[in-house]
Design a protein around this motif. Sequence first.
Motif, short mmCIF file in Angstrom:
data_model
loop_
_atom_site.label_atom_id
_atom_site.label_comp_id
_atom_site.label_asym_id
_atom_site.label_seq_id
_atom_site.Cartn_x
_atom_site.Cartn_y
_atom_site.Cartn_z
N MET A 38 -2.55 8.23 4.52
CA MET A 38 -1.15 8.63 4.60
C MET A 38 -0.64 8.38 6.01
O MET A 38 0.46 7.87 6.20
N SER A 39 -1.44 8.78 6.98
CA SER A 39 -1.00 8.61 8.36
C SER A 39 -0.88 7.13 8.68
O SER A 39 0.02 6.71 9.40
N LEU A 40 -1.76 6.34 8.10
CA LEU A 40 -1.67 4.89 8.30
C LEU A 40 -0.34 4.36 7.78
O LEU A 40 0.40 3.70 8.51
N THR A 41 -0.04 4.68 6.53
CA THR A 41 1.20 4.15 5.97
C THR A 41 2.40 4.72 6.71
O THR A 41 3.38 4.03 6.93
N CYS A 42 2.29 5.97 7.09
CA CYS A 42 3.40 6.58 7.80
C CYS A 42 3.62 5.89 9.14
O CYS A 42 4.75 5.55 9.51
N CYS A 43 2.54 5.66 9.83
CA CYS A 43 2.63 5.01 11.13
C CYS A 43 3.20 3.61 11.00
O CYS A 43 4.20 3.27 11.63
N LEU A 44 2.56 2.83 10.18
CA LEU A 44 2.92 1.42 10.10
C LEU A 44 4.30 1.24 9.49
O LEU A 44 4.93 0.21 9.65
N ARG B 178 7.43 6.28 8.74
CA ARG B 178 8.04 7.20 7.79
C ARG B 178 7.53 8.61 8.02
O ARG B 178 6.53 8.82 8.69
N ARG B 179 8.21 9.56 7.41
CA ARG B 179 7.80 10.94 7.55
C ARG B 179 6.65 11.25 6.61
O ARG B 179 6.52 10.63 5.56
N SER B 180 5.89 12.23 6.98
CA SER B 180 4.75 12.62 6.15
C SER B 180 5.22 13.23 4.84
O SER B 180 6.23 13.92 4.78
N GLU B 181 4.49 12.98 3.78
CA GLU B 181 4.81 13.59 2.49
C GLU B 181 3.71 14.56 2.08
O GLU B 181 3.68 15.02 0.94
N ILE B 182 2.82 14.83 3.00
CA ILE B 182 1.71 15.71 2.68
C ILE B 182 1.46 16.70 3.82
O ILE B 182 2.01 16.57 4.90
N THR B 183 0.62 17.66 3.53
CA THR B 183 0.18 18.62 4.54
C THR B 183 -1.31 18.38 4.79
O THR B 183 -2.06 18.13 3.85
N GLU C 102 7.33 15.65 8.99
CA GLU C 102 7.07 15.29 10.39
C GLU C 102 6.73 13.82 10.52
O GLU C 102 6.21 13.20 9.59
N PHE C 103 7.00 13.29 11.68
CA PHE C 103 6.57 11.94 11.97
C PHE C 103 5.14 11.97 12.50
O PHE C 103 4.71 12.98 13.06
N ILE C 104 4.46 10.88 12.31
CA ILE C 104 3.09 10.82 12.81
C ILE C 104 3.03 9.78 13.91
O ILE C 104 3.47 8.65 13.71
N ARG C 105 2.54 10.16 15.04
CA ARG C 105 2.53 9.24 16.17
C ARG C 105 1.14 8.70 16.46
O ARG C 105 0.93 7.90 17.35
N SER C 106 0.18 9.21 15.73
CA SER C 106 -1.17 8.69 15.93
C SER C 106 -1.98 8.88 14.65
O SER C 106 -1.71 9.78 13.86
N VAL C 107 -2.96 8.02 14.49
CA VAL C 107 -3.83 8.12 13.31
C VAL C 107 -5.11 8.84 13.72
O VAL C 107 -5.78 8.44 14.66
N PRO C 108 -5.44 9.91 13.02
CA PRO C 108 -6.65 10.66 13.36
C PRO C 108 -7.87 10.12 12.62
O PRO C 108 -7.79 9.82 11.43
N ILE C 109 -8.95 10.02 13.33
CA ILE C 109 -10.24 9.76 12.67
C ILE C 109 -11.08 11.03 12.83
O ILE C 109 -11.28 11.50 13.95
N TYR D 255 0.82 -1.21 0.00
CA TYR D 255 0.00 0.00 0.00
C TYR D 255 0.86 1.25 0.00
O TYR D 255 0.63 2.20 -0.73
N GLN D 256 1.85 1.21 0.85
CA GLN D 256 2.73 2.36 0.97
C GLN D 256 3.41 2.69 -0.35
O GLN D 256 3.43 3.83 -0.80
N LYS D 257 3.94 1.66 -0.99
CA LYS D 257 4.63 1.87 -2.26
C LYS D 257 3.69 2.42 -3.31
O LYS D 257 4.04 3.32 -4.06
N ARG D 258 2.51 1.87 -3.38
CA ARG D 258 1.56 2.33 -4.41
C ARG D 258 1.15 3.76 -4.15
O ARG D 258 0.98 4.55 -5.07
N PHE D 259 0.97 4.09 -2.89
CA PHE D 259 0.67 5.47 -2.55
C PHE D 259 1.78 6.39 -3.03
O PHE D 259 1.53 7.42 -3.64
N ASP D 260 2.98 6.00 -2.74
CA ASP D 260 4.13 6.79 -3.20
C ASP D 260 4.11 6.93 -4.71
O ASP D 260 4.32 8.02 -5.25
#
Lengths: 213, 213
Positions: free
Chosen positions: B82-88, B91-96, B44-51, A131-136
């Motif tokens: 994005m936050s999901l992939t970043c968390c799992l 990785r750093r965020s690639e979006i705002t 930035e790093f993401i430490r939690s996933v927002p709903i 998922y991550q790769k495809r998102f990228d």
Amino acid sequence: MNISLNYLQETFKGQFEYALLDDLAKVGQQKIVPTGAYLIRPGEFIRSVPIIIRGSVKILRPDQEGREALLYYLGGLDACAMSLTCCLGSRRSEITAVAEEETELIAIPVDKVDEWLCRYSTWKQFVFQTYQKRFDNLLTTIDEVTFHKLDERLLTYLQKKVQSCQCRELTITHEEIANELATSREVISRLLKQLEKMNKLKLQRGKIEMVGA
Amino acid sequence: MNISLNYLQETFKGQFEYALLDDLAKVGQQKIVPTGAYLIRPGEFIRSVPIIIRGSVKILRPDQEGREALLYYLGGLDACAMSLTCCLGSRRSEITAVAEEETELIAIPVDKVDEWLCRYSTWKQFVFQTYQKRFDNLLTTIDEVTFHKLDERLLTYLQKKVQSCQCRELTITHEEIANELATSREVISRLLKQLEKMNKLKLQRGKIEMVGA
DNA sequence: CGGACTATGTAACAATTATCACGGAAAGCC
DNA sequence: GGCTTTCCGTGATAATTGTTACATAGTCCG
């Protein structure tokens, strides 16, 4: 065709745990598809998730008028996230997948994809990494289209193709490029000529030889 | 701030099983962010996933030159893939991500996101559904940029904004629109004037009132 | 009221991309 | 070889988008 455990061990060395490889060997169907073959078309259901072992697959996004823009390529050990979402949500495909060259893949039945998620942590990792790769990939595609001009896009298009084919000499027509960049053949011909003058490539009929790095 | 179980039950009625709601109430942090607040910035790093519970959040993709193209909006009960992939993948965020209006959300700690995947099937469903939706969002964005001209894109941009704000009268400047469509203010002003002449909208300083459906 | 600032309108021109209309060259096929 | 098809080159022209340069108008605030 079924797959030998040995083969899988070699292929996924270090990536998948033994028990998973064992399961993979049992339920995975090995397929070899020829260049140009369609793996999936828009509107079709997907009954299995393919993992590419060898070769490469391009993912295209069609519009209403028959154009098909390139989204990205899948290569070695990639899986298609679209197929994942389609499977797990039992939805129809919204993209086209075509083999760029002879491609070997393992097809995993939908129910296993789900089942293994909780059974094998390496599988879970693999799925989320996919998922991550495809998102990228999609983000990069968006970057290209939104922020870059056509000549730059053409160049990176060709470069990616070289990467994916492992070959500097691309066998492709201007028409096809135009289609995948969602523009017209004349525009591509012109820009290619321009790039040739800048010594970035050499043109022949039906072929483009990339020069330099 | 912690959340009451009752509140969660109402919010996620039918979507999440009881035990999950219970866990959610225990570890989820309720936050209310004001209009314009940044939820996350690139790098930035993401430490939690927002709903998102209430309000709306826009997701932007920056380029090197300070432009930020709009990717899509998140609304009620959406989560950010994005936050999901970043968390799992840590990785750093690639979006705002910016709150479009006052927005209420529940932040789920990373480790729980992972843990619940196998514990609660409704959570797993939610996560994959989230991926699916975001994929769709990105594909739609790509469609817009690749296949449509700016005037059409502008119109759908405004229409989506109306949807997301639940309000025909948009408070926004031409400059901001230009930024999110990755073009210049003058171009947007021109096209807006054009649309006004076609009776699709009415312009005021700092505001755009959409007309018709 | 008088700046100062922000937002918008708009003309003029440049650059990029799209379309139309060919002609010619290469490859494939009897 | 001659015919057909596919692919490419290219000029001419249009449409779209980008840029520059100002003018004007609303808003804020003292």
